[in-house]
Design an enzyme around this catalytic site. Structure first.
Site, PDB file in Angstrom:
ATOM      1  N   TYR A 131      -3.033 -11.473 -18.110  1.00 33.17           N
ATOM      2  CA  TYR A 131      -2.272 -12.658 -18.541  1.00 33.17           C
ATOM      3  C   TYR A 131      -2.336 -13.792 -17.512  1.00 33.17           C
ATOM      4  N   ARG A 183      10.371  -1.784 -14.191  1.00 32.16           N
ATOM      5  CA  ARG A 183      10.758  -3.193 -14.343  1.00 32.16           C
ATOM      6  C   ARG A 183      10.258  -3.834 -15.625  1.00 32.16           C
ATOM      7  N   ARG A 225       6.089 -12.804   2.091  1.00 29.75           N
ATOM      8  CA  ARG A 225       6.629 -14.156   1.887  1.00 29.75           C
ATOM      9  C   ARG A 225       6.809 -14.897   3.206  1.00 29.75           C
ATOM     10  N   PRO A 277      -6.131  -5.598 -13.920  1.00 25.91           N
ATOM     11  CA  PRO A 277      -5.895  -4.313 -14.583  1.00 25.91           C
ATOM     12  C   PRO A 277      -5.066  -4.480 -15.845  1.00 25.91           C
ATOM     13  N   GLY A 278      -5.323  -3.649 -16.810  1.00 25.08           N
ATOM     14  CA  GLY A 278      -4.417  -3.478 -17.947  1.00 25.08           C
ATOM     15  C   GLY A 278      -3.354  -2.479 -17.536  1.00 25.08           C
ATOM     16  N   PRO A 279      -2.826  -1.707 -18.477  1.00 26.50           N
ATOM     17  CA  PRO A 279      -1.739  -0.799 -18.131  1.00 26.50           C
ATOM     18  C   PRO A 279      -2.195   0.435 -17.341  1.00 26.50           C
ATOM     19  N   LYS A 290       0.115 -15.280 -10.923  1.00 27.01           N
ATOM     20  CA  LYS A 290      -1.191 -14.604 -11.001  1.00 27.01           C
ATOM     21  C   LYS A 290      -2.288 -15.612 -11.372  1.00 27.01           C
ATOM     22  N   GLY A 308       0.800  -1.235   0.000  1.00 24.53           N
ATOM     23  CA  GLY A 308       0.000   0.000   0.000  1.00 24.53           C
ATOM     24  C   GLY A 308       0.828   1.279   0.000  1.00 24.53           C
ATOM     25  N   PHE A 326       9.498  -8.764 -13.194  1.00 20.41           N
ATOM     26  CA  PHE A 326      10.459  -8.137 -14.106  1.00 20.41           C
ATOM     27  C   PHE A 326      10.412  -8.898 -15.412  1.00 20.41           C
TER      28      PHE A 326
HETATM   29  C1  HXC Z   1      16.711 -11.577 -14.194  1.00 15.37           C
HETATM   30  C2  HXC Z   1      16.536 -10.978 -11.958  1.00 15.37           C
HETATM   31  C3  HXC Z   1      16.098  -9.683 -12.312  1.00 15.37           C
HETATM   32  C4  HXC Z   1      15.986  -9.377 -13.720  1.00 15.37           C
HETATM   33  C5  HXC Z   1      16.161  -9.801 -10.147  1.00 15.37           C
HETATM   34  N1  HXC Z   1      16.547 -10.999 -10.608  1.00 15.37           N
HETATM   35  N2  HXC Z   1      15.863  -8.975 -11.169  1.00 15.37           N
HETATM   36  N3  HXC Z   1      16.823 -11.921 -12.874  1.00 15.37           N
HETATM   37  N4  HXC Z   1      16.304 -10.359 -14.603  1.00 15.37           N
HETATM   38  N5  HXC Z   1      15.580  -8.185 -14.132  1.00 15.37           N
HETATM   39  C6  HXC Z   1      16.968 -12.157  -9.815  1.00 15.37           C
HETATM   40  C7  HXC Z   1      18.130 -11.815  -8.894  1.00 15.37           C
HETATM   41  O1  HXC Z   1      19.370 -11.907  -9.588  1.00 15.37           O
HETATM   42  C8  HXC Z   1      17.990 -12.899  -7.846  1.00 15.37           C
HETATM   43  O2  HXC Z   1      18.458 -14.131  -8.356  1.00 15.37           O
HETATM   44  C9  HXC Z   1      16.485 -13.048  -7.689  1.00 15.37           C
HETATM   45  O3  HXC Z   1      15.916 -12.540  -8.927  1.00 15.37           O
HETATM   46  C10 HXC Z   1      15.920 -12.248  -6.538  1.00 15.37           C
HETATM   47  O4  HXC Z   1      16.342 -10.897  -6.701  1.00 15.37           O
HETATM   48  P1  HXC Z   1      16.553  -9.916  -5.455  1.00 15.37           P
HETATM   49  O5  HXC Z   1      16.824  -8.553  -5.990  1.00 15.37           O
HETATM   50  O6  HXC Z   1      17.521 -10.500  -4.485  1.00 15.37           O
HETATM   51  O7  HXC Z   1      15.100 -10.040  -4.792  1.00 15.37           O
HETATM   52  P2  HXC Z   1      14.280  -9.095  -3.886  1.00 15.37           P
HETATM   53  O8  HXC Z   1      15.150  -8.068  -3.231  1.00 15.37           O
HETATM   54  O9  HXC Z   1      13.445  -9.953  -3.052  1.00 15.37           O
HETATM   55  O10 HXC Z   1      13.363  -8.269  -4.949  1.00 15.37           O
HETATM   56  C11 HXC Z   1      12.281  -8.870  -5.592  1.00 15.37           C
HETATM   57  C12 HXC Z   1      12.138  -8.417  -7.053  1.00 15.37           C
HETATM   58  C13 HXC Z   1      12.157  -6.876  -7.192  1.00 15.37           C
HETATM   59  C14 HXC Z   1      10.838  -8.992  -7.563  1.00 15.37           C
HETATM   60  C15 HXC Z   1      13.303  -8.986  -7.844  1.00 15.37           C
HETATM   61  O11 HXC Z   1      11.962  -6.505  -8.551  1.00 15.37           O
HETATM   62  C16 HXC Z   1      11.121  -6.209  -6.351  1.00 15.37           C
HETATM   63  O12 HXC Z   1      11.372  -5.917  -5.184  1.00 15.37           O
HETATM   64  N6  HXC Z   1       9.903  -5.933  -6.905  1.00 15.37           N
HETATM   65  C17 HXC Z   1       8.780  -5.389  -6.138  1.00 15.37           C
HETATM   66  C18 HXC Z   1       7.964  -4.401  -6.913  1.00 15.37           C
HETATM   67  C19 HXC Z   1       7.567  -4.821  -8.294  1.00 15.37           C
HETATM   68  O13 HXC Z   1       8.143  -5.715  -8.923  1.00 15.37           O
HETATM   69  N7  HXC Z   1       6.546  -4.109  -8.829  1.00 15.37           N
HETATM   70  C20 HXC Z   1       6.062  -4.351 -10.143  1.00 15.37           C
HETATM   71  C21 HXC Z   1       4.793  -5.096 -10.097  1.00 15.37           C
HETATM   72  S1  HXC Z   1       4.132  -4.884 -11.693  1.00 15.37           S
HETATM   73  P3  HXC Z   1      19.414 -15.094  -7.487  1.00 15.37           P
HETATM   74  O14 HXC Z   1      19.685 -16.246  -8.402  1.00 15.37           O
HETATM   75  O15 HXC Z   1      20.616 -14.277  -7.155  1.00 15.37           O
HETATM   76  O16 HXC Z   1      18.614 -15.458  -6.275  1.00 15.37           O
HETATM   77  C22 HXC Z   1       3.158  -6.079 -12.141  1.00 15.37           C
HETATM   78  C23 HXC Z   1       2.371  -5.672 -13.372  1.00 15.37           C
HETATM   79  C24 HXC Z   1       1.934  -6.760 -14.242  1.00 15.37           C
HETATM   80  O17 HXC Z   1       3.100  -7.121 -11.571  1.00 15.37           O
HETATM   81  C25 HXC Z   1       1.140  -6.362 -15.477  1.00 15.37           C
HETATM   82  C26 HXC Z   1       1.473  -5.112 -16.196  1.00 15.37           C
HETATM   83  C27 HXC Z   1       0.563  -4.800 -17.375  1.00 15.37           C
HETATM   84  P1  NAP Z   2       4.391  -1.292  -7.264  1.00 16.02           P
HETATM   85  O1  NAP Z   2       4.207   0.144  -6.890  1.00 16.02           O
HETATM   86  O2  NAP Z   2       5.768  -1.785  -7.471  1.00 16.02           O
HETATM   87  O3  NAP Z   2       3.638  -2.171  -6.177  1.00 16.02           O
HETATM   88  C1  NAP Z   2       4.098  -3.367  -5.654  1.00 16.02           C
HETATM   89  C2  NAP Z   2       4.097  -3.255  -4.148  1.00 16.02           C
HETATM   90  O4  NAP Z   2       4.362  -4.538  -3.579  1.00 16.02           O
HETATM   91  C3  NAP Z   2       5.147  -2.296  -3.617  1.00 16.02           C
HETATM   92  O5  NAP Z   2       4.546  -1.375  -2.740  1.00 16.02           O
HETATM   93  C4  NAP Z   2       6.122  -3.192  -2.858  1.00 16.02           C
HETATM   94  O6  NAP Z   2       6.627  -2.532  -1.705  1.00 16.02           O
HETATM   95  C5  NAP Z   2       5.228  -4.361  -2.480  1.00 16.02           C
HETATM   96  N1  NAP Z   2       5.976  -5.591  -2.271  1.00 16.02           N
HETATM   97  C6  NAP Z   2       6.844  -6.194  -3.128  1.00 16.02           C
HETATM   98  N2  NAP Z   2       7.363  -7.292  -2.579  1.00 16.02           N
HETATM   99  C7  NAP Z   2       6.812  -7.411  -1.344  1.00 16.02           C
HETATM  100  C8  NAP Z   2       6.939  -8.344  -0.293  1.00 16.02           C
HETATM  101  N3  NAP Z   2       7.747  -9.392  -0.400  1.00 16.02           N
HETATM  102  N4  NAP Z   2       6.212  -8.156   0.835  1.00 16.02           N
HETATM  103  C9  NAP Z   2       5.385  -7.094   0.936  1.00 16.02           C
HETATM  104  N5  NAP Z   2       5.220  -6.169  -0.012  1.00 16.02           N
HETATM  105  C10 NAP Z   2       5.925  -6.322  -1.152  1.00 16.02           C
HETATM  106  O7  NAP Z   2       3.590  -1.643  -8.607  1.00 16.02           O
HETATM  107  P2  NAP Z   2       2.051  -1.442  -9.011  1.00 16.02           P
HETATM  108  O8  NAP Z   2       2.043  -1.219 -10.467  1.00 16.02           O
HETATM  109  O9  NAP Z   2       1.384  -0.467  -8.122  1.00 16.02           O
HETATM  110  O10 NAP Z   2       1.445  -2.909  -8.767  1.00 16.02           O
HETATM  111  C11 NAP Z   2       0.404  -3.142  -7.829  1.00 16.02           C
HETATM  112  C12 NAP Z   2      -0.373  -4.367  -8.216  1.00 16.02           C
HETATM  113  O11 NAP Z   2      -1.024  -4.167  -9.460  1.00 16.02           O
HETATM  114  C13 NAP Z   2       0.462  -5.633  -8.384  1.00 16.02           C
HETATM  115  O12 NAP Z   2      -0.268  -6.742  -7.910  1.00 16.02           O
HETATM  116  C14 NAP Z   2       0.620  -5.727  -9.876  1.00 16.02           C
HETATM  117  O13 NAP Z   2       0.873  -7.042 -10.303  1.00 16.02           O
HETATM  118  C15 NAP Z   2      -0.741  -5.250 -10.305  1.00 16.02           C
HETATM  119  N6  NAP Z   2      -0.821  -4.794 -11.692  1.00 16.02           N
HETATM  120  C16 NAP Z   2      -0.286  -3.614 -12.051  1.00 16.02           C
HETATM  121  C17 NAP Z   2      -0.433  -3.180 -13.354  1.00 16.02           C
HETATM  122  C18 NAP Z   2       0.088  -1.867 -13.801  1.00 16.02           C
HETATM  123  O14 NAP Z   2      -0.057  -1.532 -14.971  1.00 16.02           O
HETATM  124  N7  NAP Z   2       0.675  -1.063 -12.932  1.00 16.02           N
HETATM  125  C19 NAP Z   2      -1.108  -3.979 -14.282  1.00 16.02           C
HETATM  126  C20 NAP Z   2      -1.626  -5.207 -13.874  1.00 16.02           C
HETATM  127  C21 NAP Z   2      -1.490  -5.602 -12.560  1.00 16.02           C
HETATM  128  P3  NAP Z   2       8.104  -2.764  -1.089  1.00 16.02           P
HETATM  129  O15 NAP Z   2       9.041  -2.811  -2.239  1.00 16.02           O
HETATM  130  O16 NAP Z   2       8.262  -1.594  -0.190  1.00 16.02           O
HETATM  131  O17 NAP Z   2       8.048  -4.052  -0.313  1.00 16.02           O
END
Ligand code: HXC
Ligand code: NAP
Length: 293
Positions: free
Chosen positions: A156, A208, A76, A197-199, A171, A24, A106
């Site tokens: 997706y 990412r 987690r 949601p879409g984009p 998902k 949040g 990512f």
């Molecule tokens: C390949 C990657 C990578 C990348 C990380 N890894 N990024 N591999 N390409 N771009 C690998 C690392 O090398 C590591 O591998 C493992 O993944 C874990 O990475 P960490 O950085 O140690 O993990 P952590 O700190 O837990 O971070 C988690 C994360 C990070 C998912 C990697 O991106 C994150 O914190 N994301 C949270 C927010 C987020 O992603 N928001 C977007 C949601 S959008 P090893 O082998 O070393 O363990 C969404 C929208 C969908 O879902 C639809 C859109 C239309």
């Molecule tokens: P975002 O800002 O990156 O949101 C993801 C949130 O999850 C962050 O606040 C992050 O906070 C938290 N998070 C990640 N790992 C976590 C963990 N291990 N424990 C607790 N919290 C964690 O991206 P967003 O676009 O708003 O995405 C929100 C939701 O919408 C997601 O479910 C995504 O899949 C969905 N979605 C987004 C889009 C889009 O176009 N934006 C489209 C389809 C679906 P911390 O890093 O501080 O932990």
């Protein structure tokens, strides 16, 4: 005023409800939290980064006059989720709404991923949603109180998608959980719904999924039937409806809010959009000529 940023529900539609919003502190979670506060809810925001949560809480409390509780919780980790539930109950005495919004994602060719990189996405999205749902669901069942869960998935979840395979798998699992528990826990008066949601541009997703100049190369607005991306308030309106009592007979549903994007890629003849208007007379004549042969 932007026509897409108008709020939908009546004042106090969520009055005195206690909502937990995972993830949040940023992006869409923050937008939904803001609207829940405006509608009278008390909101617990959780993520791994307490400082970020506190900044968001201050901003939203100042803007809305609502009450936000920040709890650092890695979804987690089961023990952290249990502690987050207990802290919420200690502060507010109840939980009405769970919004599973936290996610990780990512882009990457799947063969480049380590097994633990794949796990890290499954763990946040699927296991994290399972942890929060099981922890809070058990509380609702034991306390014999109703509850509502809203899960944020993506389109997706059912089409699958290349280059985000761990996210697509996770998902899809969350969507299966939504539909399964909607039936199994209906008897406890616990509702489950999802939004796909879409984009909706957010920093977390765009950094990412469209890093560098990819956002210009792959303009998501252009490939959308409505020729635009979503506004956060549009999503917040839908989320507020689905967690409110106005949707009390909606259970097990996934509502897509993507401007028609995923269907655009699905319809066999959707590419005919590219046929210029002036060509249609000639095409019609060709088809009719064949028919009369
Ligand atoms: C390949 C990657 C990578 C990348 C990380 N890894 N990024 N591999 N390409 N771009 C690998 C690392 O090398 C590591 O591998 C493992 O993944 C874990 O990475 P960490 O950085 O140690 O993990 P952590 O700190 O837990 O971070 C988690 C994360 C990070 C998912 C990697 O991106 C994150 O914190 N994301 C949270 C927010 C987020 O992603 N928001 C977007 C949601 S959008 P090893 O082998 O070393 O363990 C969404 C929208 C969908 O879902 C639809 C859109 C239309
Ligand atoms: P975002 O800002 O990156 O949101 C993801 C949130 O999850 C962050 O606040 C992050 O906070 C938290 N998070 C990640 N790992 C976590 C963990 N291990 N424990 C607790 N919290 C964690 O991206 P967003 O676009 O708003 O995405 C929100 C939701 O919408 C997601 O479910 C995504 O899949 C969905 N979605 C987004 C889009 C889009 O176009 N934006 C489209 C389809 C679906 P911390 O890093 O501080 O932990």
């Amino acid at each position: 005023m932007n026509p897409y940023s108008k709020s939908m529900l009546r004042e106090n539609a969520l009055k005195d409800k206690v909502a937990i919003v995972t993830g949040g502190g940023s992006g869409l979670g923050k937008a939904m939290t803001k609207y829940f506060l405006q509608l009278g809810a008390k909101v617990v925001i959780t993520s791994r980064n307490l400082e970020k949560l506190q900044e968001t809480a201050k901003e939203l409390e100042d803007e809305t006059g609502g009450k936000v509780l920040c709890i650092a919780c890695d979804v987690r980790n089961w023990d952290e989720v249990e502690a987050m539930k207990e802290a919420t109950l200690t502060e507010f005495g109840r939980i009405d709404i769970l919004l599973n919004n936290a996610a990780g994602n990512f882009i990457s060719p799947t063969e480049r991923l380590t097994h633990s990189a794949f796990d890290s996405i499954l763990d946040i999205v699927l296991k994290g949603t399972k942890n929060c749902t099981l922890s809070i669901g058990k509380h609702w069942i034991d306390a014999e109180t109703p509850g509502t869960v809203l899960n944020i998935v993506t389109t997706y979840a059912w089409t699958g998608s290349a280059y985000v395979v761990p996210s697509a798998c996770a998902k899809a699992g969350v969507l299966a959980m939504t539909r399964s528990l909607a039936v199994e826990w209906g008897k406890y008066n616990i509702r489950f719904n999802a939004i796909a949601p879409g984009p909706f541009p957010t920093k977390g997703a765009w950094d990412r999924l469209l890093p560098g100049d990819m956002k210009d190369k792959f303009d998501l607005a252009k490939k959308n039937p409505l020729k635009r991306v979503g506004e956060h308030q549009e999503l917040a309106n839908l989320a507020a409806y689905l967690v409110s009592d106005f949707s009390s007979f909606v259970n097990g549903e996934v509502v897509t809010i993507d401007g028609g994007e995923w269907l655009q890629g699905a319809g066999e003849f959707n590419m005919l959009e590219e046929v210029p208007q002036e060509m249609w007379d000639a095409l019609e004549a060709m088809i009719k000529a064949k028919k009369s042969n």
